[in-house]
Design a protein around this motif. Structure first.
Motif, PDB file in Angstrom:
ATOM      1  N   VAL A   1       3.069  -2.408  -0.999  1.00 12.75           N
ATOM      2  CA  VAL A   1       2.106  -0.771  -0.437  1.00 12.75           C
ATOM      3  C   VAL A   1       0.568  -1.414  -0.162  1.00 12.75           C
ATOM      4  O   VAL A   1      -0.026  -0.692   0.835  1.00 12.75           O
ATOM      5  CB  VAL A   1       2.227  -0.282  -1.311  1.00 12.75           C
ATOM      6  CG1 VAL A   1       1.704   1.133  -1.430  1.00 12.75           C
ATOM      7  CG2 VAL A   1       3.581   0.512  -1.312  1.00 12.75           C
TER       8      VAL A   1
ATOM      9  N   ALA B   1      -1.300  -1.223   3.385  1.00 11.43           N
ATOM     10  CA  ALA B   1      -2.470   0.118   3.720  1.00 11.43           C
ATOM     11  C   ALA B   1      -3.431  -1.402   3.973  1.00 11.43           C
ATOM     12  O   ALA B   1      -4.355  -0.585   5.121  1.00 11.43           O
ATOM     13  CB  ALA B   1      -2.588   0.375   2.106  1.00 11.43           C
TER      14      ALA B   1
ATOM     15  N   LEU C   1      -3.968  -1.701  -6.036  1.00  7.44           N
ATOM     16  CA  LEU C   1      -3.850   0.031  -5.333  1.00  7.44           C
ATOM     17  C   LEU C   1      -5.438   0.903  -4.849  1.00  7.44           C
ATOM     18  O   LEU C   1      -4.737   1.793  -4.062  1.00  7.44           O
ATOM     19  CB  LEU C   1      -2.929   0.785  -5.579  1.00  7.44           C
ATOM     20  CG  LEU C   1      -1.180  -0.671  -5.264  1.00  7.44           C
ATOM     21  CD1 LEU C   1      -0.283   0.433  -5.855  1.00  7.44           C
ATOM     22  CD2 LEU C   1      -1.002  -0.846  -4.013  1.00  7.44           C
TER      23      LEU C   1
END
Length: 166
Positions: free
Chosen positions: A29, A33, A133
């Motif tokens: 992810v 991203a 993240l």
């Protein structure tokens, strides 16, 4: 007794199993991203780095400010080698500018991942995942392509080295 030991090993394995999938999902992810946010554009540094890579390709000197380089190069030699590496990889593919940027993003993502690994080792996995993240890390590495995280990684390694027990 043997069954109990096997059950304990199996239990330990399953305790670690979700963390591996969590890390794998976070890396996937976070990397996607960073690549996705790059599609929104970039700042002026990226254009300068692309020109710097062209100067290096033609044997120019980034620090001389000579005929190839009408503007000053204010970055260290480590980043110059990263730019040269990205330039070498981009020459293997037809859409050079996108590949050049992708290589830079992947190098910066790997650096973010190494920082997250240090944070996980010293503090917690959740803090590491939060670092990897968080939107600031994603934007800095993916959109701006700033290499500050390389300096942070070097500083963290130095602190770990000098603060370690002999």
């Amino acid at each position: 007794m043997l069954a109990m030991a096997s059950a304990k090993k199996l239990s330990t394995y399953f305790d670690r199993y979700p963390k591996k999938y969590l890390w794998l999902a976070a890396v996937l992810v976070g990397t996607l991203a960073r690549i996705a946010v790059a599609s929104l554009g970039h700042n002026g540094d990226f254009d300068a780095w692309f020109r710097n890579a062209e100067i290096l390709r033609h044997g120019g000197d980034l620090y001389s400010g000579g005929e190839f380089n009408a503007y000053s190069y204010g970055y260290g030699p480590t980043w110059m080698f990263v730019l040269r590496f990205a330039d070498l990889i981009q020459n293997l593919f037809p859409d050079n500018r996108k590949v050049f940027r992708l290589v830079i993003i992947l190098i910066l993502t790997l650096t973010d991942l190494l920082i997250a690994t240090i944070i996980a080792h010293k503090f917690s996995h959740y803090a590491a995942l939060l670092f990897f993240l968080n939107p600031v890390s994603i934007i800095i590495s993916g959109y701006h392509n700033q290499f500050d995280n390389i300096a942070i990684l070097i500083a963290l390694v130095a602190v770990m080295y000098f603060c370690s027990e002999p």
